[in-house]
Write an enzyme that holds these catalytic residues in place. Structure first.
Site, PDB file in Angstrom:
ATOM      1  N   GLN A   1       0.858  -1.263   0.094  1.00  0.00           N
ATOM      2  CA  GLN A   1      -0.112   0.160  -0.051  1.00  0.00           C
ATOM      3  C   GLN A   1       0.845   1.207  -0.071  1.00  0.00           C
ATOM      4  OE1 GLN A   1      -1.512   0.559   4.257  1.00  0.00           O
ATOM      5  NE2 GLN A   1      -1.703  -1.561   3.702  1.00  0.00           N
TER       6      GLN A   1
ATOM      7  N   ARG B   1      -4.135   0.415  -2.715  1.00  0.00           N
ATOM      8  CA  ARG B   1      -3.241  -0.854  -2.745  1.00  0.00           C
ATOM      9  C   ARG B   1      -2.775  -1.240  -4.103  1.00  0.00           C
ATOM     10  NH1 ARG B   1      -7.802  -1.182   0.630  1.00  0.00           N
ATOM     11  NH2 ARG B   1      -7.182  -1.598   2.730  1.00  0.00           N
TER      12      ARG B   1
ATOM     13  N   HIS C   1       4.802   0.225   0.875  1.00  0.00           N
ATOM     14  CA  HIS C   1       5.145  -0.687   1.964  1.00  0.00           C
ATOM     15  C   HIS C   1       4.069  -1.713   2.424  1.00  0.00           C
ATOM     16  CE1 HIS C   1       2.749   2.681   3.800  1.00  0.00           C
ATOM     17  NE2 HIS C   1       2.237   1.780   4.421  1.00  0.00           N
TER      18      HIS C   1
HETATM   19 ZN   LIG Z   1       0.171   1.752   5.469  1.00  0.00          ZN
END
Ligand SMILES: [Zn+2]
Length: 400
Positions: free
Chosen positions: A98, A282, A263
């Site tokens: 994300q 995402r 991350h």
């Molecule tokens: Zn996050």
């Protein structure tokens, strides 16, 4: 202090990727229904608001009774509400890749989706609020995550190392990281499967032979697919595992995730503090909605050094200063009989992860492991530890 410190009850989130024991053990509750316990939220977010136990009202309702006094004048004027959301996470299975938007992008995105009539709970809604979502996490155990892109040299080495990926080397060298990532996100599912199925199968057999460690992308791929009898429809998020830094944090180590830094949490337990927002774009490793054009707009294609936060020590307290106005976090470690004294400048939330304390002057109130409590701004307070004790404290950094 009697009308300044209140016990706070947070909300458990039973997402499927969560573990079964860590959070129930921390909170001293029984997981009788054997549900996954992924997150414990402390804050005012409307999707899981915390409750002031003694008053039997939500933290938000309580703040609204006297916002300036409870939050602190500065915080009230800058944010008009509690700017942070405090969480404990137990990551058993990896989370989606994300990235979070900047505040400006969040305002624009929120207004655009609202104007287009996308409902707030629609699966293709990206922006749930108009806020940014920078986040800091402190590891409570050995913690693994994907964080930001590796250096160009490291990416080049990776593409050379895996035959399946080496066809992309000329594209990367000639057209750069952004175009390589875009290609990975846009090729057909059939092409994804052609490239990744052999890689997945090799990864599984290497992990079975103990030939790889958690620093290898293949270890995480094997964890995702091992034991599945039908290996197909491979998640294209797997490409990212080869492009991102795989980081290992030890207990007490912290990392900050600013807008634009891609991350994904892989495994372990942590305490996380973030701006009060739910804006997530995402990029794979998820069955949830992936909006590729929107994601491409917000990812920073930079090879930044991972943003570790090194705490400053003041006696029994370690403060992890973050480069944002919205929040700061500290840990307080005390031995039996040791005293901690402080004065709040904003509404603080403290969580005890080990041991117990007695708040003096407050009918000698006792708080134990798993208890959280909120303290009104401009309160002097002090407590004594009754054994080896650790607390995590969330607050808003004071600005003159
Ligand atoms: Zn996050």
């Amino acid at each position: 202090m009697n009308d300044a410190i209140f016990k706070l009850k947070g909300k458990l989130q039973h997402y499927a990727w969560g573990g079964y024991h860590f959070i129930p053990d921390l909170l001293r509750i029984k997981n009788t229904e054997h549900q996954p316990c992924a997150e414990y939220w402390l804050g005012t977010h409307h999707s899981a608001p915390s409750v002031i136990e003694e008053k039997n009202i939500s933290l938000q309702e309580w703040i609204e009774q006297s916002p300036e006094k409870i939050l602190g004048e500065n915080v009230y004027h800058q944010f008009q509400g509690l700017p942070y959301l405090f969480k404990v996470l137990d990551v058993k299975d990896m989370l989606s890749i994300q990235v979070h938007p900047t505040k400006e992008e969040a305002i624009k995105g929120f207004e655009k989706e609202t104007a287009a009539g996308v409902l707030m709970n629609a699966p293709n809604r990206n922006y749930k609020d108009k806020n940014h979502k920078p986040e800091v996490m402190i590891a409570l155990s050995e913690f693994w995550l994907l964080h930001g892109f590796k250096s160009n040299t490291a990416i080049e080495k990776t593409l050379e190392e895996y035959v399946e990926l080496s066809v992309f080397l000329p594209l990367f060298k000639n057209e750069g990281l952004k175009n390589l990532y875009k290609l990975f996100m846009e090729i057909s599912q059939e092409e994804v499967d052609t490239i990744l199925i052999p890689l997945v199968q090799k990864s599984i057999s290497k992990k079975e032979k103990n030939a790889i460690t958690k620093f290898n992308p293949e270890w995480w791929i094997a964890k995702l697919y091992a034991g599945k009898n039908n290996i197909k429809d491979i998640d294209r998020g797997i490409f990212s595992i080869f492009l991102f830094n795989i980081l290992q944090l030890q207990k007490g180590e912290a990392i900050f995730q600013d807008a634009g830094v891609p991350h994904a949490y892989l495994e372990g337990q942590n305490v996380e503090l973030m701006a009060n927002s739910d804006n997530v774009l995402r990029g794979g490793l998820t069955p949830k909605y992936v909006d590729v054009p929107e994601l491409m707009k917000h990812i920073l294609f930079e090879n930044k050094e991972p943003a570790f936060i090194f705490p400053e020590k003041f006696g029994s307290e370690k403060i992890y200063n973050c480069p944002v106005d919205d929040f700061s976090i500290s840990t307080i470690t005390l031995q039996a009989g040791e005293k901690y004294y402080a004065q709040t400048t904003s509404l603080e939330i403290l969580l005890i992860t080990e041991g117990a304390i007695i708040i003096e002057g407050m009918e000698n109130k006792v708080f134990k492991q798993g208890d959280a409590f909120a303290i009104i701004a401009n309160t002097e307070y002090w407590f004594i530890a009754t054994g080896n004790t650790t607390l995590y404290k969330a607050f808003v950094p004071f600005k003159n």
